[in-house]
Design a protein around this motif. Structure first.
Motif, PDB file in Angstrom:
ATOM      1  N   CYS A 220       0.836  -1.193   0.000  1.00  0.00           N
ATOM      2  CA  CYS A 220       0.000   0.000   0.000  1.00  0.00           C
ATOM      3  C   CYS A 220       0.871   1.242   0.000  1.00  0.00           C
ATOM      4  N   ARG A 221       0.456   2.246  -0.751  1.00  0.00           N
ATOM      5  CA  ARG A 221       1.047   3.583  -0.682  1.00  0.00           C
ATOM      6  C   ARG A 221      -0.029   4.511  -0.130  1.00  0.00           C
TER       7      ARG A 221
ATOM      8  N   ILE B  58      -3.525   3.573  -2.049  1.00  0.00           N
ATOM      9  CA  ILE B  58      -3.433   2.878  -3.330  1.00  0.00           C
ATOM     10  C   ILE B  58      -2.774   1.538  -3.068  1.00  0.00           C
ATOM     11  N   TYR B  59      -3.484   0.466  -3.424  1.00  0.00           N
ATOM     12  CA  TYR B  59      -2.976  -0.893  -3.238  1.00  0.00           C
ATOM     13  C   TYR B  59      -2.392  -1.386  -4.566  1.00  0.00           C
TER      14      TYR B  59
ATOM     15  N   GLU C  42     -12.182  -3.924   3.754  1.00  0.00           N
ATOM     16  CA  GLU C  42     -13.571  -3.843   3.289  1.00  0.00           C
ATOM     17  C   GLU C  42     -13.842  -2.441   2.759  1.00  0.00           C
ATOM     18  N   ALA C  43     -13.723  -2.280   1.471  1.00  0.00           N
ATOM     19  CA  ALA C  43     -13.969  -0.977   0.850  1.00  0.00           C
ATOM     20  C   ALA C  43     -14.043  -1.175  -0.653  1.00  0.00           C
ATOM     21  N   GLU C  44     -14.571  -0.192  -1.323  1.00  0.00           N
ATOM     22  CA  GLU C  44     -14.598  -0.193  -2.774  1.00  0.00           C
ATOM     23  C   GLU C  44     -13.307   0.438  -3.296  1.00  0.00           C
TER      24      GLU C  44
ATOM     25  N   LYS D  93      -7.101   2.044  -6.261  1.00  0.00           N
ATOM     26  CA  LYS D  93      -7.220   3.211  -5.422  1.00  0.00           C
ATOM     27  C   LYS D  93      -8.530   3.130  -4.632  1.00  0.00           C
ATOM     28  N   LYS D  94      -8.408   3.260  -3.317  1.00  0.00           N
ATOM     29  CA  LYS D  94      -9.581   3.170  -2.466  1.00  0.00           C
ATOM     30  C   LYS D  94     -10.533   4.326  -2.761  1.00  0.00           C
TER      31      LYS D  94
END
Length: 438
Positions: free
Chosen positions: A382-383, A390-391, A407-409, A435-436
């Motif tokens: 992750c950054r 951002i994964y 748990e996220a979009e 990107k979350k």
């Protein structure tokens, strides 16, 4: 600073322009047009900075400089180069040159003066000379060469005449060509005070001037990344670790380096710094050649662009160009016209997308690094910057992989697709940059 958010394109001008291997010091050939005509392509591929390797008058490969004030006649003249830099700047592309200050070629005027006048020369102090010895050139004197290479005469940077010559050269390059930065060749051999000397020179001309050092081993060099010394150094550790990790199916190897260099722990060496990252360059085997399984090339460039630091692509490598050391370094430095820009359009398109993403996303330029999921054949880190995450996930196996982070979009920055971050699906040899969404 501008370089912290840039994506670099490296050009070795003598090779790129198809110059002769040896300089006959005859007529001037005007070859910079080979670079100038491809500026629109470099711009379209998404690069906004270029690193140009040595281009001043030299005997052979550029690192054996003989005149710091004249462009190599195999490439053109000073006016040709001034116009080239102007064209790059018009395209919004910064220009960084290769500054070779550790050594010179044997035809360098000061060394020729020593060979001619011996003890009577006022340039003896410019080098490390012993008139009681000899060399393989049978000069009747001994001098120190760069790492034993006697065709490269080591300068004595303690000498006031040498420092004055370098000062005048750097100021000339900035005033005449309006360059934006310098790569300092073999910085691991330059004294630390010399970095401060150069910084003072360039700061009088440009506050945002980029100074980057070539460092083969980055241990113990962190103290030189400071406002008074260097802005960046070459990241050879991650270059070597990434190629080795992909060839051995062992993501643990590169992740160890990423955490050691950029992690959150107080012992991490370069957290918050911007190292100069690359998958290949003019000195090492081409990335596409080095990879045993070419399907992993996307993971290689995916990591290169999403790890902390400044990414640089060597000319032609975005087209899957190959090259080894079977003919010295010449296979690594080909004429651009001999390369096929359509060899692998999928890879080229991928790197174009990475350029756009890297330059757009602040978290990839300034965010913290943190490992999330790690196995031999898949990796996710992750950054994060100011809560933005951002994964970056990579799979180098023949099997499907699913990684779960939170748990996220999220939206895939490469495709625009939205997915649940708790279920990032990675097909074989896939790269996902998620990107979350908030």
């Amino acid at each position: 600073m501008w370089f912290e958010e840039s994506t670099f394109y490296q050009i070795y001008p003598l090779g790129y322009c198809g110059a002769e291997r040896e300089n006959d010091f005859g007529e001037t050939r005007h070859r910079f047009g080979e670079i100038e005509k491809r500026i629109p392509q470099i711009q379209a591929e998404g690069f906004n900075a270029v690193l140009l390797n040595p281009l001043f008058e030299s005997e052979r490969h550029g690192y054996d400089t003989v005149d710091f004030f004249q462009v190599d006649r195999r490439l053109g003249d000073n006016e040709d180069f001034r116009r080239l830099v102007e064209k790059f700047h018009e395209a919004g592309i910064r220009v960084v040159l290769d500054g070779v200050f550790n050594h010179v070629g044997r035809k360098f005027f000061a060394f020729q003066d020593v060979l001619s006048k011996r003890e009577q020369s006022d340039k003896t102090g410019w080098f490390h000379i012993s008139f009681g010895g000899n060399t393989c050139y049978n000069d009747g004197l001994w001098y120190e060469g760069w790492e034993g290479h006697m065709e490269l005469v080591k300068l004595n940077l303690q000498n006031e005449g040498v420092l004055e010559y370098i000062r005048r050269a750097v100021e000339f390059w900035i005033d005449t060509f309006h360059i934006d930065g310098l790569r300092l060749d073999v910085s691991y051999l330059l004294p630390e005070w010399f970095f401060e000397y150069l910084r003072r020179i360039v700061r009088e001309k440009r506050q945002d001037f980029f100074l980057m050092g070539e460092v083969i081993h980055c241990q113990n060099f962190a103290k030189n990344l400071s406002a008074e010394r260097l802005d960046s150094i070459t990241n050879y550790e991650c270059y070597k670790g990434l190629t080795s990790a992909l060839n051995s199916d062992n993501f643990f190897e590169i992740e160890h380096s990423l955490t050691r260099l950029f992690g959150k722990e107080p012992w991490c060496l370069y957290t918050g710094k911007h190292l100069f990252n690359f998958a290949d360059n003019h000195d090492v085997i081409r990335a596409y050649t080095a990879l045993q399984d070419k399907r992993k090339i996307y993971a290689m460039y995916g990591v290169l662009y999403t790890m902390p630091g400044i990414p640089c692509v060597y000319y032609g490598s975005q087209w899957a160009a190959e090259g080894d050391k079977s003919d010295g370094d010449y296979m690594l430095r080909p004429y651009i016209g001999d390369l096929d820009p359509k060899k692998d359009p999928t890879l080229t398109d991928f790197i174009c997308k990475l350029n756009a993403i890297k330059r757009r996303e602040k978290a990839l330029n300034f965010g913290q690094y943190e490992k999330k999921v790690l196995s031999n054949k898949y990796l996710c880190y992750c950054r994060e910057l100011d809560g933005e995450r951002i994964y970056c996930a990579f799979n180098i196996s023949d099997a499907d992989v699913t990684v779960r982070v939170e748990e996220a979009e999220g939206v895939d920055l490469l495709t625009g697709e939205r997915r649940n971050l708790n279920d990032i699906y990675l097909p074989p040899f896939a790269v996902k940059i998620m990107k979350k969404c908030y």
